[in-house]
Design a protein around this motif. Sequence first.
Motif, mmCIF file in Angstrom:
data_model
loop_
_atom_site.group_PDB
_atom_site.id
_atom_site.type_symbol
_atom_site.label_atom_id
_atom_site.label_comp_id
_atom_site.label_asym_id
_atom_site.label_seq_id
_atom_site.Cartn_x
_atom_site.Cartn_y
_atom_site.Cartn_z
ATOM 1 N N MET A 112 -19.052 44.257 -24.702
ATOM 2 C CA MET A 112 -17.884 44.106 -23.842
ATOM 3 C C MET A 112 -16.640 43.852 -24.683
ATOM 4 S SD MET A 112 -19.470 41.726 -20.788
ATOM 5 C CE MET A 112 -17.931 41.658 -19.874
ATOM 6 N N GLY A 113 -15.515 44.445 -24.269
ATOM 7 C CA GLY A 113 -14.262 44.233 -24.960
ATOM 8 C C GLY A 113 -13.532 43.012 -24.437
ATOM 9 N N LEU A 114 -12.347 42.765 -25.007
ATOM 10 C CA LEU A 114 -11.576 41.578 -24.634
ATOM 11 C C LEU A 114 -11.205 41.610 -23.156
ATOM 12 C CD1 LEU A 114 -10.083 38.995 -25.417
ATOM 13 C CD2 LEU A 114 -8.116 40.428 -26.067
ATOM 14 N N TYR A 115 -10.803 42.776 -22.658
ATOM 15 C CA TYR A 115 -10.386 42.868 -21.264
ATOM 16 C C TYR A 115 -11.528 42.510 -20.321
ATOM 17 C CZ TYR A 115 -9.057 44.985 -16.810
ATOM 18 O OH TYR A 115 -8.803 45.201 -15.480
ATOM 19 N N SER A 116 -12.682 43.177 -20.477
ATOM 20 C CA SER A 116 -13.789 42.942 -19.551
ATOM 21 C C SER A 116 -14.384 41.552 -19.723
ATOM 22 C CB SER A 116 -14.866 44.019 -19.723
ATOM 23 O OG SER A 116 -15.340 44.060 -21.048
ATOM 24 N N THR A 117 -14.356 41.013 -20.934
ATOM 25 C CA THR A 117 -14.878 39.661 -21.160
ATOM 26 C C THR A 117 -14.031 38.623 -20.441
ATOM 27 O OG1 THR A 117 -15.814 40.266 -23.305
ATOM 28 C CG2 THR A 117 -15.442 37.923 -22.893
ATOM 29 N N THR A 118 -12.715 38.688 -20.639
ATOM 30 C CA THR A 118 -11.833 37.708 -19.978
ATOM 31 C C THR A 118 -11.874 37.901 -18.467
ATOM 32 O OG1 THR A 118 -9.952 39.209 -20.318
ATOM 33 C CG2 THR A 118 -10.305 37.488 -21.963
ATOM 34 N N ARG A 119 -11.985 39.141 -18.035
ATOM 35 C CA ARG A 119 -12.067 39.394 -16.602
ATOM 36 C C ARG A 119 -13.355 38.815 -16.013
ATOM 37 N NH1 ARG A 119 -12.490 45.464 -14.292
ATOM 38 N NH2 ARG A 119 -14.559 45.230 -15.218
ATOM 39 N N SER A 120 -14.470 38.978 -16.701
ATOM 40 C CA SER A 120 -15.747 38.451 -16.206
ATOM 41 C C SER A 120 -15.720 36.937 -16.110
ATOM 42 C CB SER A 120 -16.892 38.900 -17.122
ATOM 43 O OG SER A 120 -17.105 40.295 -17.016
ATOM 44 N N ILE A 121 -15.076 36.286 -17.070
ATOM 45 C CA ILE A 121 -14.957 34.823 -17.027
ATOM 46 C C ILE A 121 -14.138 34.406 -15.815
ATOM 47 C CG2 ILE A 121 -13.976 32.815 -18.208
ATOM 48 C CD1 ILE A 121 -14.644 34.243 -20.863
ATOM 49 N N ARG A 122 -13.030 35.096 -15.601
ATOM 50 C CA ARG A 122 -12.178 34.772 -14.444
ATOM 51 C C ARG A 122 -12.927 35.023 -13.142
ATOM 52 N NH1 ARG A 122 -8.670 38.127 -11.726
ATOM 53 N NH2 ARG A 122 -8.738 39.664 -13.406
ATOM 54 N N TRP A 123 -13.645 36.118 -13.082
ATOM 55 C CA TRP A 123 -14.413 36.431 -11.882
ATOM 56 C C TRP A 123 -15.470 35.355 -11.615
ATOM 57 C CZ3 TRP A 123 -15.597 42.430 -12.412
ATOM 58 C CH2 TRP A 123 -14.425 43.133 -12.117
ATOM 59 N N TRP A 124 -16.161 34.941 -12.667
ATOM 60 C CA TRP A 124 -17.207 33.923 -12.514
ATOM 61 C C TRP A 124 -16.615 32.614 -12.005
ATOM 62 C CZ3 TRP A 124 -18.109 29.291 -15.269
ATOM 63 C CH2 TRP A 124 -19.335 28.678 -14.969
ATOM 64 N N LEU A 125 -15.458 32.228 -12.549
ATOM 65 C CA LEU A 125 -14.815 30.982 -12.124
ATOM 66 C C LEU A 125 -14.363 31.047 -10.672
ATOM 67 C CD1 LEU A 125 -12.650 30.231 -15.303
ATOM 68 C CD2 LEU A 125 -14.691 28.987 -14.540
ATOM 69 N N ASN A 126 -13.967 32.254 -10.219
ATOM 70 C CA ASN A 126 -13.462 32.409 -8.854
ATOM 71 C C ASN A 126 -14.536 32.830 -7.858
ATOM 72 O OD1 ASN A 126 -10.840 31.774 -9.659
ATOM 73 N ND2 ASN A 126 -10.331 33.904 -10.103
ATOM 74 N N GLY A 127 -15.769 32.997 -8.310
ATOM 75 C CA GLY A 127 -16.830 33.426 -7.415
ATOM 76 C C GLY A 127 -16.683 34.867 -6.950
ATOM 77 N N TYR A 128 -16.024 35.694 -7.770
ATOM 78 C CA TYR A 128 -15.783 37.099 -7.416
ATOM 79 C C TYR A 128 -16.976 37.928 -7.897
ATOM 80 C CZ TYR A 128 -13.194 41.541 -7.095
ATOM 81 O OH TYR A 128 -12.774 42.806 -6.781
ATOM 82 N N GLY A 168 -17.628 41.017 -8.736
ATOM 83 C CA GLY A 168 -17.397 42.330 -9.327
ATOM 84 C C GLY A 168 -18.475 42.760 -10.292
ATOM 85 N N ASP A 169 -18.890 41.878 -11.201
ATOM 86 C CA ASP A 169 -19.917 42.229 -12.183
ATOM 87 C C ASP A 169 -21.270 42.463 -11.528
ATOM 88 O OD1 ASP A 169 -18.311 42.269 -14.450
ATOM 89 O OD2 ASP A 169 -18.561 40.134 -14.829
ATOM 90 N N THR A 170 -21.590 41.677 -10.504
ATOM 91 C CA THR A 170 -22.858 41.855 -9.787
ATOM 92 C C THR A 170 -22.927 43.239 -9.152
ATOM 93 O OG1 THR A 170 -22.986 39.490 -9.294
ATOM 94 C CG2 THR A 170 -24.306 40.969 -7.929
ATOM 95 N N TYR A 171 -21.842 43.655 -8.502
ATOM 96 C CA TYR A 171 -21.823 44.965 -7.864
ATOM 97 C C TYR A 171 -21.853 46.082 -8.902
ATOM 98 C CZ TYR A 171 -20.463 42.332 -3.680
ATOM 99 O OH TYR A 171 -20.415 41.445 -2.626
ATOM 100 N N ALA A 172 -21.174 45.887 -10.026
ATOM 101 C CA ALA A 172 -21.160 46.912 -11.072
ATOM 102 C C ALA A 172 -22.564 47.140 -11.630
ATOM 103 C CB ALA A 172 -20.206 46.505 -12.192
ATOM 104 N N ARG A 173 -23.321 46.070 -11.800
ATOM 105 C CA ARG A 173 -24.695 46.216 -12.298
ATOM 106 C C ARG A 173 -25.561 46.973 -11.290
ATOM 107 N NH1 ARG A 173 -23.604 40.949 -14.413
ATOM 108 N NH2 ARG A 173 -24.407 39.960 -12.513
ATOM 109 N N LEU A 174 -25.372 46.687 -10.003
ATOM 110 C CA LEU A 174 -26.139 47.400 -8.987
ATOM 111 C C LEU A 174 -25.775 48.887 -8.984
ATOM 112 C CD1 LEU A 174 -26.973 46.243 -5.410
ATOM 113 C CD2 LEU A 174 -26.133 48.550 -5.795
ATOM 114 N N LEU A 175 -24.492 49.198 -9.092
ATOM 115 C CA LEU A 175 -24.059 50.587 -9.066
ATOM 116 C C LEU A 175 -24.564 51.368 -10.268
ATOM 117 C CD1 LEU A 175 -20.383 50.247 -7.771
ATOM 118 C CD2 LEU A 175 -22.353 51.097 -6.517
ATOM 119 N N ALA A 176 -24.714 50.690 -11.402
ATOM 120 C CA ALA A 176 -25.258 51.360 -12.580
ATOM 121 C C ALA A 176 -26.702 51.798 -12.352
ATOM 122 C CB ALA A 176 -25.177 50.434 -13.793
ATOM 123 N N LYS A 177 -27.418 51.074 -11.492
ATOM 124 C CA LYS A 177 -28.803 51.429 -11.170
ATOM 125 C C LYS A 177 -28.878 52.408 -10.007
ATOM 126 C CE LYS A 177 -30.578 46.869 -12.580
ATOM 127 N NZ LYS A 177 -31.248 45.620 -12.095
#
Length: 446
Positions: free
Chosen positions: A1-17, A19-28
């Motif tokens: 993961m790059g800087l953008y997606s890493t910082t975004r994932s941290i922010r998402w995790w803190l806010n209960g968003y 996005g990463d959960t859905y992205a993993r499902l869509l990859a499958k």
Amino acid sequence: MGLYSTTRSIRWWLNGYPGDTYARLLAKSEHWSKSEMQAYRDGKLRSLIAHCYENVKYYRDIMDREKITPKDVQSAADLVKFPPLTKDKVRAHRSELMASNINQMRVSWSKTGGTTGEPMQICRNVESGAWANACYERGLQWGGLGPDTPRIRLFGGSLGIDKKSFMENLGTMIRRDLFLPAFELRADTASTFFSKIHRSQYRFVIGYASAIYRLARLAEEKNQHIQFDAVFPTAELLLPEWEETIRKVFKCHVLPYYGSGEVGSLGYSRPNSNGYFIPEEHVIIEVLQKDGSMHLSGDGGFVITDLDNYAMPIIRYVNGDAGKVSDASDGLPFSRIERLDGRYNSFLLTDTGDLISGVIGTHIFRHVPSVRTYRIIQETQLDITINIVPEAGYSTKDENLILDLFARHLGGKTKIVVHKVSHIEAPPSGKSVFVINKCLPSPVQR
């Protein structure tokens, strides 16, 4: 993961968003069979209908009136039991469409872009937006554009009234996106655009279809040698001659994508495939046939169901677009939009003879909620008539804003007249044409 997606994932995790959960499902899920995709889609539909019956007055009243119970809706084929949801119904029943059990701290309001000429306000829960965004990112990744990859964004312009959130601006800075204002792309400014593109060495462009086409034409005229890996036109119909020119000049994949302000992600292109693949984990598209019947494939008007908006459920929404939908193909589990009609957007001429994207109308009228629908007609290079259907709150201040913003981009010599009308007729084709330029030849459409 790059800087953008890493910082975004941290922010998402803190806010209960999610996005990463859905992205993993869509990859499958893109590797599922068609039956697995349908089972997942229909399971989400059953949950949505049960929610609507319990918590959304508009749909509960319909189900009681039509003697429909949640158990009567088991699959997408059962949606025909519900009447279509039109723009007029959304406006008239907005409060009744709101779910009673949704935390108001977890919703957001947005104004649709109005690419069919009729902007509206839509409420969404966080999960709905996350699903649409995850589908969007997967669609871009099909073309090689990952979330950390900087891209050229050819949108909008300096209207002076658009605002972005702090987090949106921060994300753009971290990823180092290059924003180029589409409405300021003219022959006399093109050299600045090309200079920035060359310096950036970026390989991907996202923007209005007409603006990307205009960029390609200017590059050809000015002998600019620019090559991209892929461009992603959106917001308006990509005409065949536009696509051919873009591909020839930039020597790249041309991968248009399709969405709407009411639902979000509706279709994405893949290299070496035709049409738009529908993200059926998130949305169902039915097609109204010429004989009045409704099917999940065929040729006709689109009727759309958002499987994830629990705040203001959008079920069987008539969005004004049309086309041809077919079953799964190319080894993928998604249905495909083979042909997309409607939402054609012409160029406008400035007082100096330059062309700018007609999508400027979408941007301007997004800021004038008292205008229900509109059509821009360019009679001559220096004469433009704007027909509007005003709402009750339309004022002189609104009209002055319209005139000022159009004059700012079309030039002070252009005579702009606003006419208030009771309705705007659809053209014989039935397609959504909201900019008509009588100074330019009619384009060939699919």
